[in-house]
Design an enzyme around this catalytic site. Structure first.
Site, PDB file in Angstrom:
ATOM      1  N   CYS A 171      -6.657   1.237   3.070  1.00  0.00           N
ATOM      2  CA  CYS A 171      -7.508   2.674   2.914  1.00  0.00           C
ATOM      3  C   CYS A 171      -7.358   3.419   1.615  1.00  0.00           C
ATOM      4  O   CYS A 171      -8.314   4.138   1.268  1.00  0.00           O
ATOM      5  CB  CYS A 171      -6.957   3.501   4.117  1.00  0.00           C
ATOM      6  SG  CYS A 171      -7.555   2.900   5.755  1.00  0.00           S
ATOM      7  N   ASN A 201     -12.606  -3.097   1.262  1.00  0.00           N
ATOM      8  CA  ASN A 201     -11.496  -3.036   2.202  1.00  0.00           C
ATOM      9  C   ASN A 201     -12.005  -2.584   3.587  1.00  0.00           C
ATOM     10  O   ASN A 201     -12.410  -1.310   3.858  1.00  0.00           O
ATOM     11  CB  ASN A 201     -10.141  -1.994   2.048  1.00  0.00           C
ATOM     12  CG  ASN A 201      -9.326  -2.042   3.238  1.00  0.00           C
ATOM     13  OD1 ASN A 201      -8.616  -3.143   3.573  1.00  0.00           O
ATOM     14  ND2 ASN A 201      -9.190  -0.906   3.982  1.00  0.00           N
ATOM     15  N   GLU A 202     -12.187  -3.375   4.670  1.00  0.00           N
ATOM     16  CA  GLU A 202     -12.507  -2.938   5.816  1.00  0.00           C
ATOM     17  C   GLU A 202     -13.653  -2.175   5.940  1.00  0.00           C
ATOM     18  O   GLU A 202     -13.948  -1.022   6.952  1.00  0.00           O
ATOM     19  CB  GLU A 202     -11.335  -2.128   6.701  1.00  0.00           C
ATOM     20  CG  GLU A 202     -10.065  -3.067   6.957  1.00  0.00           C
ATOM     21  CD  GLU A 202      -9.164  -2.343   7.974  1.00  0.00           C
ATOM     22  OE1 GLU A 202      -9.185  -1.019   8.361  1.00  0.00           O
ATOM     23  OE2 GLU A 202      -8.178  -2.970   8.041  1.00  0.00           O
ATOM     24  N   GLU A 254       0.819  -1.109   0.022  1.00  0.00           N
ATOM     25  CA  GLU A 254      -0.035   0.142   0.026  1.00  0.00           C
ATOM     26  C   GLU A 254       0.785   1.323  -0.026  1.00  0.00           C
ATOM     27  O   GLU A 254       1.798   1.278   0.650  1.00  0.00           O
ATOM     28  CB  GLU A 254      -0.725  -0.049   1.254  1.00  0.00           C
ATOM     29  CG  GLU A 254      -1.795   1.309   1.411  1.00  0.00           C
ATOM     30  CD  GLU A 254      -2.669   1.243   2.569  1.00  0.00           C
ATOM     31  OE1 GLU A 254      -2.566   0.541   3.385  1.00  0.00           O
ATOM     32  OE2 GLU A 254      -3.746   1.986   2.202  1.00  0.00           O
TER      33      GLU A 254
HETATM   34  O1  AHR Z   1      -2.006  -1.117   6.936  1.00  0.00           O
HETATM   35  C1  AHR Z   1      -2.494   0.232   7.122  1.00  0.00           C
HETATM   36  C2  AHR Z   1      -3.975   0.306   7.051  1.00  0.00           C
HETATM   37  O2  AHR Z   1      -4.543  -0.633   8.038  1.00  0.00           O
HETATM   38  C3  AHR Z   1      -4.678  -0.044   5.830  1.00  0.00           C
HETATM   39  O3  AHR Z   1      -4.660   0.687   5.122  1.00  0.00           O
HETATM   40  C4  AHR Z   1      -6.088  -0.303   6.438  1.00  0.00           C
HETATM   41  O4  AHR Z   1      -6.657  -1.585   5.501  1.00  0.00           O
HETATM   42  C5  AHR Z   1      -6.043  -0.762   7.550  1.00  0.00           C
HETATM   43  O5  AHR Z   1      -6.965  -0.014   8.680  1.00  0.00           O
END
Ligand code: AHR
Length: 770
Positions: A224, A347-348, A30
């Site tokens: 994120c 994602n989450e 990321e």
């Molecule tokens: O790994 C950092 C962040 O942690 C990622 O972007 C997110 O998916 C999680 O909250």
């Protein structure tokens, strides 16, 4: 070794019939902590397109990382491309106009050829040449010039080589126009790869560190970053292709700027270079929930186009040159398909009605058009809680193939959860542990992760994929620790956790083996050994009045903003009851009540007014590493001068602690901490097709353990042990490399092997087939 040290015995069995997932260990890349620009991206120019802005970070703007001399103006009229309109105008009058880029922390470049590229527009005929200089302080290291002979008023893309006689650090790139007026944009400086003769896309030492992990897959671009802070901040893969100046830049979720110089094509190329399966994550049609007003969904009338984008991504990756998006890939120089098998959706995300609706639409379209793609769903940010439960329920209803679980938890939690997946339903969706880390860069955390990974591997019929997070962090530019690999311009610093990941990945097998372990006594740490009550208010000054602990009243107290604590006796028996009125005198948040031992030992924390004075949380801390065990729960924030009444009751129930917290008479928390023992000595085993057996042994205790391994075959047994160990579990720190060498031992025996498993260690023991 003391004579009292309990011996460990492992009776290594045969393959159980359960297959180990070939894709189990991968990486999650990321753009956080300058992982891409300033990291993997080989371009050493920062803000080469002048697109930084205060929206990325207060104080930033088009000239961030640059210094200007003479007449230099920032403009956006008649740009190279409307997507990246900002550029500069140099106007050489009586004195030359120049602009100098300082890279990320000063430029570091190796000896040899480099390629400078830029876009230039002559505004008048007097602009005849641009001088290019690489400098270090007052010293000039390299110089060249670019003749400007293109017709005036047209953007032209120019290149020149800079030959560096030796490695240089802390350098700067100066571009100078002596006479006339010219516009400048899209500046980059990249080393030329001696093997290919082409400018590098990626920084080779970081790629080498990733390659050494032998990842089965790469998940990208987030996290994120994938779903974005707001709909306008969502990551759309199509806008990251093509020439750099046509790519849509984004404010990075983590508070900086994404130039998209590493976009989807580059991500796929990196996967190819690493021999890893690509695993893109597309937003589930909703953006991140962590913004005022919560998540927003792509309007329904825009969903068909969005879904088309998702389907086109599959075609871009896998389609033949005759398909529309396969042709785009071919035109970008890659006729061969990228072999996409996995696609993450979301994602989450908070499991809202909008999420369900948008996910369903995307999922249904993928199923209909690309049934060959394995879709990965999402189950919230924690390995428990509402979004986790709802995410799993929804995934079962939707019949999603794999669910992405995340777990940033303490070592204590990992050791308590080594058997988590033993009881997972084998008939529902499989699991991808997409993000996890045990909270620190210390050895203690790395061993806890190894213990968790043994549990994943033992259950890899259901846990098909796993990746630690975050992966990369540029020292001095991090938003999140711990990270797997820290780096500077000149160094790559792998953490203890990196070695654990590497050791697991190199020690794969195809079959899970049975084994029996004796002597691995788990440790029950349900209840704090030391008990007291401590009042604190870091960052705030707070008056504590009407204090009663276990029925004994105490005089009023004031705690200071410096974090000083006031300790009171309490929790002598099975239960403890605290009643107190607290009034903030100064500050912006609330206060904390600790129950248990002092800092560094096991205790609970009731945090009142955390997360910008908006929540209350019950946490637990062991060995100085803490996590929430209940909450965050929304809270009417603390106001200066306004008293709030808080009551806390802790009691032992069936060997573990139940904690209740009332705020102004209302029950805000009621949580029973888990009393399960910590499995501190954890063993796993796999077999390869050729009969090789591989054992993994975590010893997260302070005792060296004599180990005997008995095998199911008689006769000579030989093997090697690779051992990560340290004298102190708290060794290892963020931003630093793990300081000890990884040991290797040869083992020899007949029908059995003996070795000593060091204290605080992780060992991979490989026994070739007899
Ligand atoms: O790994 C950092 C962040 O942690 C990622 O972007 C997110 O998916 C999680 O909250």
């Amino acid at each position: 070794m003391t004579p009292h040290t309990p011996a460990l015995h492992i009776a290594l069995g045969e393959p159980t019939g359960r297959r180990a997932s070939p894709d189990l260990w991968g990486i999650f890349l990321e753009d956080i902590n300058d992982a891409l620009d300033g990291g993997l991206n080989a371009d050493v120019v920062q803000n080469g397109q002048f697109e930084y802005s205060p929206e990325d970070r207060p104080g930033w703007g088009p000239l961030t990382a640059w210094t200007a001399q003479g007449s230099v103006t920032v403009r956006s009229a008649d740009p190279v491309d409307p997507a990246t309109a900002t550029h500069v105008r140099l106007h050489g009058e009586r004195t030359a106009a120049s602009i100098t880029n300082h890279g990320y922390d000063g430029m570091t470049l190796g000896a040899g050829p480099h390629l400078l590229e830029l876009a230039l527009r002559r505004v008048d005929e007097a602009a005849a040449s641009l001088t290019v200089r690489l400098t270090r302080g007052d010293r000039e290291i390299a110089r060249t010039s670019l003749a400007l002979d293109a017709p005036a008023r047209e953007w032209t893309f120019l290149q020149t080589r800079l030959e560096l006689p030796a490695d240089v650090e802390d350098a700067a790139l100066a571009l100078e126009l002596a006479r006339g007026t010219a516009d400048l944009d899209v500046v980059s400086l990249r080393p030329i790869d001696p093997g290919t003769g082409r400018p590098r896309t990626f920084r080779p030492d970081l790629v080498a560190a990733l390659a050494e992990l032998k990842p089965s897959f790469v998940r990208f671009p987030g996290g994120c970053v994938a779903h974005g802070l707001g709909l306008e901040n969502m990551y759309h893969w199509k806008t990251t292709l093509g020439p750099r100046h046509e790519r849509r830049h984004l404010r990075n979720t983590w508070g900086y700027h994404q130039s998209m110089s590493i976009g989807y094509l580059e991500y796929f190329l990196l996967c190819e270079q690493l021999g890893a399966t690509p695993m893109p994550i597309v937003p589930a049609g909703v953006c991140c929930q962590n913004l005022p007003g919560g998540p927003r969904a792509i309007p329904q009338d825009e969903m068909p186009e969005y879904i088309r984008d998702v389907l086109d991504l599959v075609e871009f990756a896998n389609g033949g040159a005759e398909t529309r998006w396969g042709a785009v890939r071919t035109a970008l120089g890659h006729p061969e398909p990228f072999g996409l098998r996995y696609l993450g959706v979301g994602n989450e995300d908070q499991i809202t009605a909008d999420f369900r609706d948008r996910f369903h639409q995307i999922h249904a379209a993928l199923r209909a058009e690309h049934p060959e793609i394995t879709v990965i769903g999402t189950a919230g940010p924690n390995p428990f809680g509402t979004d986790f439960e709802d995410g799993w329920t929804f995934a079962r209803e939707e019949d999603v193939a794999i669910v992405d679980e995340h777990g940033y938890r303490t070592p204590h939690w990992f050791h308590q959860n080594t058997r988590r997946f033993d009881t997972y339903d084998r008939s529902g969706p499989a699991v991808y542990v997409g993000e996890y880390a045990a909270r620190t860069s210390r050895l203690r955390s790395a061993l806890a992760e190894a213990a968790g990974m043994i549990g994943m591997e033992r259950n890899s019929d259901v846990v098909r994929l796993a990746s630690y997070a975050p992966l990369l962090a540029r020292v001095g530019h991090t938003q999140w620790t711990p990270d797997l690999i820290y780096f500077t311009d000149t160094e790559v610093r792998p953490s203890a956790s990196y070695h654990v990941q590497r050791m697991f990945s190199h020690a794969r097998g195809e079959h899970v083996c049975g084994l029996e372990v004796t002597g691995a006594a788990p440790r029950v740490r349900g209840v704090p050994d030391a008990r007291s009550v401590r009042l604190r208010s870091p960052g705030n000054r707070v008056r504590w009045s009407e204090i009663a602990v276990d029925g004994i009243t105490h005089p009023d107290q004031v705690t200071a903003a410096d974090g000083e604590e006031i300790a009171l006796p309490g929790w002598g028996a099975d239960a403890c009851e605290i009643s107190v009125q607290l009034t903030r005198i100064e500050g912006a948040q609330g206060a904390e009540i600790h129950l248990g031992g002092p800092a560094g030992t096991t205790h609970y924390t009731v945090q009142l007014g955390g997360w910008q004075n908006r929540t209350s949380v019950v946490g637990r801390s062991d060995d100085g590493i803490g996590d929430e065990i209940d909450g965050p729960t929304p809270l009417r924030g603390f106001a200066t001068g306004v008293p709030r009444h808080v009551r806390v009751r802790a009691e032992l129930v069936a060997g573990s602690v139940r904690l209740r917290v009332w705020i102004d008479g209302e029950l805000a928390h009621d949580v029973q901490d888990r009393g399960d023992p910590d499995e501190l000595v954890v063993v796993g085993a796999v077999a390869r097709e050729d009969g090789t057996r591989i054992l993994k042994v975590v010893n997260a205790t302070a005792q060296q353990r004599p180990l005997e391994i008995t095998t199911s075959w008689d006769g000579p047994v030989t093997g090697t042990a690779e051992i990560l160990a340290g004298p102190d579990p708290d060794e290892g720190a963020p931003f630093e490399a793990w300081p000890h060498p990884i040991g290797v031992e040869s083992l020899h025996g007949r029908g059995r092997l003996e070795m000593a498993v060091p204290a605080w260690s992780f060992s991979v023991i490989t026994l070739p087939a007899p």
